[in-house]
Design a protein around this motif. Sequence first.
Motif, PDB file in Angstrom:
ATOM      1  N   ASP A 117       3.519   5.641   7.974  1.00  0.00           N
ATOM      2  CA  ASP A 117       3.589   4.233   7.575  1.00  0.00           C
ATOM      3  C   ASP A 117       3.805   3.357   8.801  1.00  0.00           C
ATOM      4  O   ASP A 117       4.811   3.509   9.503  1.00  0.00           O
TER       5      ASP A 117
ATOM      6  N   GLN B 131      10.532   0.319   3.632  1.00  0.00           N
ATOM      7  CA  GLN B 131      10.108   1.484   2.860  1.00  0.00           C
ATOM      8  C   GLN B 131      11.236   2.507   2.713  1.00  0.00           C
ATOM      9  O   GLN B 131      11.417   3.095   1.641  1.00  0.00           O
TER      10      GLN B 131
ATOM     11  N   THR C 238       4.443   0.066  -0.404  1.00  0.00           N
ATOM     12  CA  THR C 238       3.194   0.602   0.140  1.00  0.00           C
ATOM     13  C   THR C 238       2.682   1.666  -0.842  1.00  0.00           C
ATOM     14  O   THR C 238       3.416   2.079  -1.728  1.00  0.00           O
TER      15      THR C 238
ATOM     16  N   GLY D 255      -0.592  -3.689   5.284  1.00  0.00           N
ATOM     17  CA  GLY D 255      -0.224  -2.397   4.702  1.00  0.00           C
ATOM     18  C   GLY D 255       0.149  -2.472   3.234  1.00  0.00           C
ATOM     19  O   GLY D 255       0.255  -1.448   2.571  1.00  0.00           O
ATOM     20  N   HIS D 256       0.392  -3.675   2.701  1.00  0.00           N
ATOM     21  CA  HIS D 256       0.755  -3.779   1.283  1.00  0.00           C
ATOM     22  C   HIS D 256      -0.492  -3.521   0.441  1.00  0.00           C
ATOM     23  O   HIS D 256      -1.559  -4.083   0.707  1.00  0.00           O
TER      24      HIS D 256
END
Lengths: 319, 355
Positions: free
Chosen positions: A241, B97, B121, B188-189
């Motif tokens: 991520d 996250q 995410t 990234g969402h």
Amino acid sequence: MKAVFAHLTGQNSRQGLWILPLIAGIVGFAWLAVSTDQFATPQNAKNLLAQAMPLIIVAIGQMMVVLLGGLDLSVGAVISFTTAILALDAPAAITIPAVFIAAIAIGFINGTTVTRLNVNPIIATLAMQMIIMGLTRLMRPVAGGEVPEVVKQLVSGAVFGVPFTVFWGLLVCLLAWKMLYGSRFGLHIFAIGGGIASGQSDAAHTFGIADKRTTLLAYIGCSCFAALAGIFLAGRIVSGDPNIGPPFTLDSVTAVAIGGTQLSGGVGSLHGTIIGALVLALLSNGMNLANVSAFVQTAIKGAVLLAVVAFQSRKKIGL
Amino acid sequence: MNIKIALSATLLFGTALSTPTFAEDVTLMEGIEPRTENNSVVEAGVYQSDAPWTIGMSHFGVNANTWTVQMAHESTAAAAADDRVENFILLDANIDQAKQVADIEDLIAQNVDLIIVTPLTPTSADAGIEAAVEAGIPVIVHTGLTETDAFTLEIQGGAQNFGRVMGEFLVDELGGKGDIWVLRGLPGHPEDINRYEGLLEAIEGTEINIVAEDVGAWQYDNGKKVCETFFLSNPSVDGIWSSGADMTRACVDVFKEFGAEIPPISGEGNNGFFGQWIEDGFASISAEYGPEQGAAGVRAAIALLEGQEMYKHYAYEPAGWDLDRVQDVYRSDLSANVWFPTSLSEERLQELYGN
């Protein structure tokens, strides 16, 4: 009374303020254990440890640099970069060494920029953070991918009912203890940092300590600890991520400050940093279990930081 | 004989009364429908639980922008409206996250009756969702995609449809040819990724070119910065695809400040944007993505805990709003920060957003 207060607030101590956050942590722990049914349970203890572990690891690395009067704002980016490398769909035998090679290179550049080019650590590591985040987003613009099974097992597995997280904690603490208190490297860090804090940045150098080399090694160590935290996080989220790291940059500095390490350098302790990280994790976990409104949790965190740091004078803390 | 008939009638009547509601009968929110393909049914009674209930919610970031704040308010209001929900625990991952993973762990530790997750995410909540389901806790996902399908029920806002509605508007307005700017949301969402996919789908095969693209994080200040930079770099643009939230309002303000003509621009159901659109009359469309989804998630939770039969997948893919509909909905007595559609009571709307 004055002496007790001075001891509690870490005045005149090389280890800094750490008793007060420890007391705050114990009081918070006891209150949560009494007031909530779910806090003092084995499951929550396991959760709490896993939640605190990445911050403990990255904060230990951050502390080494802070002890030298520096700051590493690239640790969050290193964490993201690490998860992105681990999610490259390659064997762990390749990705794990690659993670540490990258971390050493990043730490080397940070350290060289600070020691040889005399760039302010905040500027140098902020620039590095931008470079790494750019590279990370190039590699993995969106969260996803699969991390090697061995990484997942190393984080979420258990042996004889003892979660691997416990062994992570022991290993990291042992390593950090050896580096800080069982080697010349650690002694030199405190000596160099003490000189910097007292306004004589070349004091240690005058006594024959290789200050530039020690500083360079501290930045490399800091990046490697951040990479280790990244491996732990990748095992927890089981993916890469690009956005997972940045919150750890500020949190690691906060944990270090709560644990009594002075940002001006030379004063601080390993146990203080671990306490600082645990207090932050406890705060988050405790507020969740105590049903504190999501709208006020962030404000409470800020207030706790302010309360703890307020016990040190601005001059001493280095801000 | 008469007794037998009476018994049979009583049984039939009783059965009719106790038969669980069919999945088709549950309305979560106007515009939310069961997905038509590859769907399955959550059998009646599987998650039935005696009230009072404790429902937990892991929100990806309450304070990310005014929309996310309202979605949290919609959720808490919907929970408060039902006396059987004794406790509604809202946890804020604060766009982190690792914190979302921890929050879900904490909700499982509290042994809540059901968990609602809005993932940050596509992978941030997967492990937590799987652990919760394994612990016997049903999980509802909305406002964001997951890679796992272990959840019990999902309401997916059709982000691709959202982006496509906006993209098709620009294709129509520009006659299939021209240069556009693209303002994206949070990197990234999943919502941002899929809205963008929808745009690319809409402009595929046309002569519309993306000449500038940057992230405005769905925020007014960031959106304004991006638009100012684009304008100063090259003000000649035929249309703007804004991924919504507060960025459209910011970009329109940039053109007004420079005294330039406002090009066709896509927007979202925000009261401030509606007022601006009505006042300035530029070409636009409002794609629908209401914060009421927060309430829809709670309604789905209550239906599951009541033991109603539900579908596993619900889609939220409404058409865009034109100026006529916007004029009907716009509230000049409320602040720019309120979003539509909403199910907040008038009293709560005035309390939170009254001018």
